[in-house]
Design a protein around this motif. Structure first.
Motif, mmCIF file in Angstrom:
data_model
loop_
_atom_site.group_PDB
_atom_site.id
_atom_site.type_symbol
_atom_site.label_atom_id
_atom_site.label_comp_id
_atom_site.label_asym_id
_atom_site.label_seq_id
_atom_site.Cartn_x
_atom_site.Cartn_y
_atom_site.Cartn_z
ATOM 1 N N GLY A 1 1.257 -1.347 0.107
ATOM 2 C CA GLY A 1 -0.205 0.045 -0.257
ATOM 3 C C GLY A 1 1.250 1.284 0.078
ATOM 4 N N PHE A 2 1.820 1.212 1.084
ATOM 5 C CA PHE A 2 2.772 2.526 0.721
ATOM 6 C C PHE A 2 3.260 2.989 -0.756
ATOM 7 C CE2 PHE A 2 1.896 2.365 5.263
ATOM 8 C CZ PHE A 2 2.336 3.873 5.621
ATOM 9 N N VAL A 3 3.586 1.337 -1.681
ATOM 10 C CA VAL A 3 4.922 1.495 -3.510
ATOM 11 C C VAL A 3 3.309 2.537 -3.435
ATOM 12 C CG1 VAL A 3 5.328 0.474 -3.944
ATOM 13 C CG2 VAL A 3 5.811 -0.045 -2.413
ATOM 14 N N GLY A 4 2.144 1.495 -3.408
ATOM 15 C CA GLY A 4 0.968 2.655 -4.148
ATOM 16 C C GLY A 4 0.993 3.929 -3.786
ATOM 17 N N ALA A 5 1.162 4.276 -2.634
ATOM 18 C CA ALA A 5 1.032 5.747 -2.364
ATOM 19 C C ALA A 5 1.995 6.332 -2.746
ATOM 20 C CB ALA A 5 0.810 6.272 -0.534
ATOM 21 N N LEU A 6 2.997 5.984 -3.164
ATOM 22 C CA LEU A 6 4.281 6.957 -3.624
ATOM 23 C C LEU A 6 3.869 7.176 -4.744
ATOM 24 C CD1 LEU A 6 7.446 5.672 -1.813
ATOM 25 C CD2 LEU A 6 5.903 8.082 -1.341
ATOM 26 N N LEU A 7 3.846 5.763 -5.955
ATOM 27 C CA LEU A 7 2.930 6.207 -7.376
ATOM 28 C C LEU A 7 2.115 6.819 -7.168
ATOM 29 C CD1 LEU A 7 2.948 2.009 -8.160
ATOM 30 C CD2 LEU A 7 4.842 3.728 -8.889
ATOM 31 N N VAL A 8 1.277 7.137 -6.785
ATOM 32 C CA VAL A 8 -0.144 7.683 -6.711
ATOM 33 C C VAL A 8 0.746 9.405 -6.572
ATOM 34 C CG1 VAL A 8 -2.065 8.912 -6.665
ATOM 35 C CG2 VAL A 8 -1.665 6.447 -6.544
ATOM 36 N N ILE A 9 1.402 9.864 -5.462
ATOM 37 C CA ILE A 9 1.940 11.021 -5.688
ATOM 38 C C ILE A 9 3.382 11.109 -6.309
ATOM 39 C CG2 ILE A 9 3.004 12.805 -3.997
ATOM 40 C CD1 ILE A 9 1.531 10.923 -1.371
ATOM 41 N N ARG A 10 4.061 10.387 -6.708
ATOM 42 C CA ARG A 10 5.267 10.528 -7.232
ATOM 43 C C ARG A 10 6.060 11.980 -6.747
ATOM 44 N NH1 ARG A 10 0.885 10.081 -11.069
ATOM 45 N NH2 ARG A 10 1.091 11.975 -11.872
ATOM 46 N N PRO A 11 6.647 11.786 -5.544
ATOM 47 C CA PRO A 11 7.591 13.233 -5.394
ATOM 48 C C PRO A 11 8.759 12.963 -5.813
ATOM 49 C CG PRO A 11 7.363 10.863 -3.235
ATOM 50 C CD PRO A 11 6.418 11.158 -4.516
ATOM 51 N N ASP A 12 9.565 14.230 -6.723
ATOM 52 C CA ASP A 12 10.266 14.429 -7.165
ATOM 53 C C ASP A 12 11.195 15.030 -6.097
ATOM 54 O OD1 ASP A 12 12.074 15.240 -8.200
ATOM 55 O OD2 ASP A 12 11.114 16.874 -9.722
ATOM 56 N N PRO A 13 12.213 14.040 -5.722
ATOM 57 C CA PRO A 13 13.214 14.417 -4.901
ATOM 58 C C PRO A 13 14.169 15.951 -4.577
ATOM 59 C CG PRO A 13 13.297 12.188 -5.192
ATOM 60 C CD PRO A 13 12.941 12.875 -6.359
ATOM 61 N N ALA A 14 13.871 16.362 -6.196
ATOM 62 C CA ALA A 14 14.613 17.650 -6.686
ATOM 63 C C ALA A 14 13.495 19.260 -6.206
ATOM 64 C CB ALA A 14 14.702 17.678 -8.048
ATOM 65 N N ALA A 15 12.239 18.390 -5.329
ATOM 66 C CA ALA A 15 11.616 19.914 -5.696
ATOM 67 C C ALA A 15 10.110 19.540 -5.378
ATOM 68 C CB ALA A 15 10.945 20.189 -6.677
ATOM 69 N N LEU A 16 10.766 18.100 -3.629
ATOM 70 C CA LEU A 16 9.543 18.060 -2.480
ATOM 71 C C LEU A 16 8.257 18.957 -2.147
ATOM 72 C CD1 LEU A 16 9.341 15.575 -1.772
ATOM 73 C CD2 LEU A 16 10.406 15.908 0.334
ATOM 74 N N ASP A 17 6.805 18.681 -2.730
ATOM 75 C CA ASP A 17 6.670 19.453 -1.669
ATOM 76 C C ASP A 17 4.910 18.757 -0.916
ATOM 77 O OD1 ASP A 17 3.842 21.046 -1.637
ATOM 78 O OD2 ASP A 17 3.749 21.775 -3.418
ATOM 79 N N PRO A 18 5.465 19.318 0.184
ATOM 80 C CA PRO A 18 5.149 18.541 1.270
ATOM 81 C C PRO A 18 3.191 18.386 1.460
ATOM 82 C CG PRO A 18 6.807 19.769 2.311
ATOM 83 C CD PRO A 18 5.978 20.236 0.725
ATOM 84 N N VAL A 19 2.966 18.951 0.188
ATOM 85 C CA VAL A 19 1.463 19.256 0.586
ATOM 86 C C VAL A 19 1.287 18.213 -0.010
ATOM 87 C CG1 VAL A 19 -0.406 20.252 -1.036
ATOM 88 C CG2 VAL A 19 1.035 21.706 -0.004
ATOM 89 N N ALA A 20 1.822 17.465 -1.386
ATOM 90 C CA ALA A 20 1.680 16.277 -1.706
ATOM 91 C C ALA A 20 1.516 15.740 -1.175
ATOM 92 C CB ALA A 20 2.562 16.206 -2.586
ATOM 93 N N PHE A 21 1.905 15.359 -0.271
ATOM 94 C CA PHE A 21 1.958 14.432 1.563
ATOM 95 C C PHE A 21 0.067 14.310 1.803
ATOM 96 C CE2 PHE A 21 5.854 13.657 -0.198
ATOM 97 C CZ PHE A 21 5.535 12.761 -0.168
#
Length: 311
Positions: free
Chosen positions: A132-152
């Motif tokens: 499930g947490f892998v799935g959450a990361l695939l949905v959010i697709r956080p960009d380490p270079a421009a991490l936006d906390p709002v996405a979480f």
């Protein structure tokens, strides 16, 4: 002697109907967020919803009186907090992403039950948490270079919802559906009233970006109509879901809640042209599969049939 009759088919249809209603009405939030206020929305909708619940009680169905008021208040704090974030995110994110984040709640329920309640969990449910947490990361697709906390934020809403779910089981045994529903809307109404008075009335961005930052918005006939649609639609959806849990086994009924991912994304595509990329669809599938595994593996063992009774 009367017994509760389990009707899995009707239970599934009831939950699917509830998710269909919620998936549709939640997609109307952009009509509100363009000119309205998140805080005003929750305050006015809660007044409408509690008014409807009061009418239901007046004609002889149920009661709104809690057995343990502080338990209901505590549970409502977390559930209402989750929905406050959920609806706030709907104004700036695709609904499929927001729903997927909220549906990480079963994963957090497993973690909370192990860390804080000392329960033992087998490898299947731990595997489901990881999936499930892998799935959450695939949905959010956080960009380490421009991490936006709002996405979480949708995932944080899932955490709050999970705490509320655990609190419901631990604190609110014996409370009625009507009582818990009234407590939920009452707490959202309080949050809304606080926001209306605390958030400045002027200076917020125009359009959807100002939904959370506006203390008040135009309360005209069109806005009241959409508030009413939300109040009635949410009560219908919640009522059908609770009805499903009365008709079927909880672990089996919970599986059908994930239909909201499909219905919400479908209506977002029909009404707003929103599409979900392939990785996002894969992530949603992972989250749904993880939730189903947790629901089915959390089912209580079926007792052996008593001799002389039908199996």
């Amino acid at each position: 002697m009367t017994t509760n009759v389990v009707r899995p088919g009707l239970a599934a249809l009831s939950v699917l109907g509830g998710m269909f209603a919620l998936g549709l009405t939640d997609n109307f939030v952009p009509y509100i967020s363009e000119r309205g206020s998140l805080w005003q929305f929750h305050m006015v909708r809660s007044v409408m919803a509690i008014g409807l619940l009061g009418l239901i009680v007046m004609i002889g169905f149920g009661s709104l009186r809690p057995k343990r008021p502080w338990a209901v208040v505590g549970r409502s704090l977390f559930q209402a907090g989750a929905m406050l974030i959920y609806f706030g995110c709907l104004s700036i994110m695709p609904i499929g992403v927001v729903v997927a984040g909220l549906f990480t709640s079963p994963l957090f329920v497993v973690v909370i039950s192990v860390v804080f309640q000392g329960k033992r969990v087998g490898p299947f449910r731990w595997g489901a948490v990881a999936l499930g947490f892998v799935g959450a990361l695939l949905v959010i697709r956080p960009d380490p270079a421009a991490l936006d906390p709002v996405a979480f934020l949708p995932v944080f809403a899932g955490l709050l919802y999970a705490i509320g779910a655990v609190a419901t089981r631990a604190w609110c045994e014996g409370e009625t559906t009507m009582t818990l529903t009234a407590g939920f809307f009452g707490m959202l109404g309080i949050f809304g009233a606080i926001g209306v008075f605390m958030v400045p009335w002027e200076g917020a961005p125009t359009g959807h970006a100002g939904f959370v930052l506006r203390g008040w918005g135009p309360l005209d006939a069109e806005m009241l109509f959409w508030f009413g649609v939300q109040a009635v639609g949410s009560l219908i959806g919640i009522g059908l879901i609770f009805r499903g849990y009365l008709l079927g086994e909880a672990s089996q009924v919970a599986v059908f809640e994930y239909a909201l991912l499909v219905f919400a994304s479908f209506w977002a595509w029909v009404l707003w042209g929103q599409t979900v990329p392939m990785l996002g669809l894969m992530g949603m599938a992972f989250i749904a599969a993880a939730g189903m595994i947790i629901a089915l593996r959390s089912a209580p063992p079926v007792p052996d049939p008593v001799p002389g009774t039908a199996a």
